[in-house]
Structure formats: structure tokens, C-alpha cells
Motif scaffolding. Structure first.
Motif, PDB file in Angstrom:
ATOM      1  N   ARG A   1       2.426   1.655  -3.487  1.00  0.00           N
ATOM      2  CA  ARG A   1       1.402   2.019  -4.467  1.00  0.00           C
ATOM      3  C   ARG A   1       0.985   3.484  -4.290  1.00  0.00           C
ATOM      4  NH1 ARG A   1      -2.928  -1.826  -3.546  1.00  0.00           N
ATOM      5  NH2 ARG A   1      -1.689  -3.238  -4.838  1.00  0.00           N
ATOM      6  N   ALA A   2       0.773   3.891  -3.056  1.00  0.00           N
ATOM      7  CA  ALA A   2       0.345   5.265  -2.782  1.00  0.00           C
ATOM      8  C   ALA A   2       1.442   6.262  -3.143  1.00  0.00           C
ATOM      9  CB  ALA A   2      -0.036   5.409  -1.316  1.00  0.00           C
TER      10      ALA A   2
ATOM     11  N   LYS B   1      -5.392   1.172  12.204  1.00  0.00           N
ATOM     12  CA  LYS B   1      -5.189   0.287  11.069  1.00  0.00           C
ATOM     13  C   LYS B   1      -6.331   0.317  10.056  1.00  0.00           C
ATOM     14  CE  LYS B   1      -1.910  -2.811  13.328  1.00  0.00           C
ATOM     15  NZ  LYS B   1      -1.593  -4.168  13.800  1.00  0.00           N
ATOM     16  N   SER B   2      -7.329   1.147  10.303  1.00  0.00           N
ATOM     17  CA  SER B   2      -8.394   1.339   9.319  1.00  0.00           C
ATOM     18  C   SER B   2      -8.005   2.404   8.285  1.00  0.00           C
ATOM     19  CB  SER B   2      -9.688   1.765  10.022  1.00  0.00           C
ATOM     20  OG  SER B   2      -9.507   2.991  10.714  1.00  0.00           O
ATOM     21  N   ILE B   3      -6.846   2.999   8.448  1.00  0.00           N
ATOM     22  CA  ILE B   3      -6.376   4.059   7.551  1.00  0.00           C
ATOM     23  C   ILE B   3      -6.121   3.494   6.152  1.00  0.00           C
ATOM     24  CG2 ILE B   3      -3.907   3.725   8.033  1.00  0.00           C
ATOM     25  CD1 ILE B   3      -3.645   6.793   8.120  1.00  0.00           C
ATOM     26  N   SER B   4      -6.357   4.309   5.132  1.00  0.00           N
ATOM     27  CA  SER B   4      -6.111   3.864   3.755  1.00  0.00           C
ATOM     28  C   SER B   4      -4.623   3.971   3.424  1.00  0.00           C
ATOM     29  CB  SER B   4      -6.904   4.723   2.771  1.00  0.00           C
ATOM     30  OG  SER B   4      -6.360   6.038   2.696  1.00  0.00           O
ATOM     31  N   GLY B   5      -4.219   3.319   2.338  1.00  0.00           N
ATOM     32  CA  GLY B   5      -2.829   3.384   1.920  1.00  0.00           C
ATOM     33  C   GLY B   5      -2.370   4.796   1.621  1.00  0.00           C
ATOM     34  N   ALA B   6      -3.229   5.559   0.932  1.00  0.00           N
ATOM     35  CA  ALA B   6      -2.867   6.940   0.597  1.00  0.00           C
ATOM     36  C   ALA B   6      -2.729   7.798   1.851  1.00  0.00           C
ATOM     37  CB  ALA B   6      -3.918   7.535  -0.334  1.00  0.00           C
ATOM     38  N   GLU B   7      -3.637   7.594   2.793  1.00  0.00           N
ATOM     39  CA  GLU B   7      -3.578   8.358   4.042  1.00  0.00           C
ATOM     40  C   GLU B   7      -2.343   7.984   4.853  1.00  0.00           C
ATOM     41  OE1 GLU B   7      -8.361   8.949   4.925  1.00  0.00           O
ATOM     42  OE2 GLU B   7      -7.361   7.075   5.478  1.00  0.00           O
TER      43      GLU B   7
ATOM     44  N   GLU C   1       0.823  -1.209   0.000  1.00  0.00           N
ATOM     45  CA  GLU C   1       0.000   0.000   0.000  1.00  0.00           C
ATOM     46  C   GLU C   1       0.863   1.267   0.000  1.00  0.00           C
ATOM     47  OE1 GLU C   1      -3.270   0.520  -0.339  1.00  0.00           O
ATOM     48  OE2 GLU C   1      -3.420  -1.629  -0.770  1.00  0.00           O
TER      49      GLU C   1
ATOM     50  N   SER D   1      -4.904  10.274  13.422  1.00  0.00           N
ATOM     51  CA  SER D   1      -6.197  10.005  12.809  1.00  0.00           C
ATOM     52  C   SER D   1      -7.192  11.024  13.377  1.00  0.00           C
ATOM     53  CB  SER D   1      -6.659   8.578  13.139  1.00  0.00           C
ATOM     54  OG  SER D   1      -5.833   7.626  12.494  1.00  0.00           O
TER      55      SER D   1
END
Length: 206
Positions: free
Chosen positions: A12-13, A98-104, A9, A120
């Protein structure tokens, strides 16, 4: 598997943003983490709060003072106040769940590397409140007796989870849950689950 997902992630981000993130090492327990951090001296350490062998606070205690140029960003499934305050007090520059997105997550790593603090959104408010009021930031000697895993089990029990539900959430055996609960009761000098729930509610841990 989780670390592999984080690597993928982040890369990719970073590529999508036209930047690069170089991952120089990883570890699956506290001792290994200390060794890798000391050897590689990364700009940012993405730190698991409940890393086996002592947790993120233990890693910070053994590395942060001696490596002032290394910045730490805590990562956890927990959004409990005491976990957040403990690692920030120990020297972390931010805390994400751990609910954070890859971009975030990539953005959080970049901002911490640049010297900013990052939390967060749900966590930022009570971190500021805690340190401005001195309330949650003050050390709770009883709570400090518990290990990070015991605190995690405590919160689930206080929320009314059955042992088997706690075991499923934490991916551990029911017997291990029972052992942790017994240890918590002993350390806090409590007699039963009802007293434990009341104790946790009084501290807003549930």
C-alpha cells in the motif's frame, strides 16, 4: 497474521509513493529464513530480531558473509540497546521497531536497499554513542549467555512486571515465563528476582 499485515502495508505504501516493492519470500523460523534468503538473494531482508530458532543474529551469522549484496533491516518490538547493538554488530544495516507506520517502513526498506543505514529516531543516538564510545558495543559475556527470548523476559521482570503480565505481553504461557526466569537465574548465577533486577539495572536493561 503479522507478516500478512507487513505485506499489505508495504504494498500500500509503495503504491501510494508510485514505486513497487516485490516480496520474494518469507519465513517463520531461522532455518527457513536462511533457506529462503539463500535461494532468493533479495536486495533487503526485513529481519525479525526474535525469530524462532536462534533469532536475527543467527540468521545474519549464517548468511551475511556469504551474501554481501543482501542488506538486512532488523524489525522488533524491542528497543533495548543490547538487541540493537547485537544485530548491528552482526551485520544489519538498520533497526526499526514494530510501532513504525507502513509508509515509514517502506521508506526504510528503500533507503537500506540504496545502501543507507536506517534507524528509528529514538535508536539512532545511542547506536552512535555505543560505537563511538565502545561501551555498549563491547561484548558482555554474561548477557551473551542468554537467548533473545530470555533477554526479553529479563527486561520485563526487571521493570517490575508480574509473570502473568510478561506472559500477556509476549503471548506465551506463565509456565514458559517461569522456565525462562529460572534459566536466566541459573546462567547468571543469581538467586532471586531482586538480584536479577539489580543485575539488569546495572546494565541499564530495565
Amino acid at each position: 497474521m503479522f507478516r500478512a499485515g507487513v505485506r499489505t502495508e508495504l504494498r500500500r505504501a509503495a503504491e501510494a509513493a508510485g514505486t513497487a516493492i516485490e516480496i520474494v519470500g518469507e519465513a517463520d523460523d531461522t532455518d527457513r529464513a536462511v533457506a529462503v534468503i539463500t535461494a532468493t538473494r533479495p536486495q533487503v531482508v526485513l529481519l525479525d530480531v526474535h525469530l524462532p530458532g536462534g533469532g536475527g543474529v543467527e540468521v545474519l551469522a549464517r548468511t551475511a558473509a556469504g551474501l554481501p549484496d543482501v542488506r538486512f533491516l532488523a524489525l522488533s518490538v524491542s528497543d533495548a540497546a543490547e538487541d540493537v547493538i547485537a544485530v548491528i554488530r552482526a551485520g544489519a544495516r538498520g533497526y526499526v521497531t514494530k510501532s513504525i507506520s507502513g509508509a515509514e517502513l517502506a521508506d526504510a526498506v528503500r533507503r537500506v536497499a540504496e545502501g543507507d543505514a536506517f534507524f528509528s529516531p529514538r535508536l539512532a543516538g545511542f547506536v552512535l554513542d555505543a560505537f563511538s564510545s565502545g561501551g555498549a558495543a563491547a561484548r558482555d559475556e554474561e548477557l551473551d549467555r542468554l537467548t533473545p527470548r530470555e533477554r526479553e523476559v529479563l527486561r520485563f521482570i526487571a521493570r517490575g512486571y508480574a509473570y502473568k503480565e510478561v506472559a500477556r505481553e509476549l503471548v506465551i504461557s506463565i509456565k514458559t515465563v517461569e522456565t525462562h526466569v529460572s534459566s536466566v537465574l541459573r546462567k547468571l548465577q543469581l538467586s532471586n528476582r531482586r538480584e536479577l533486577t539489580r543485575w539488569a539495572s546495572d546494565r541499564r536493561l530495565a
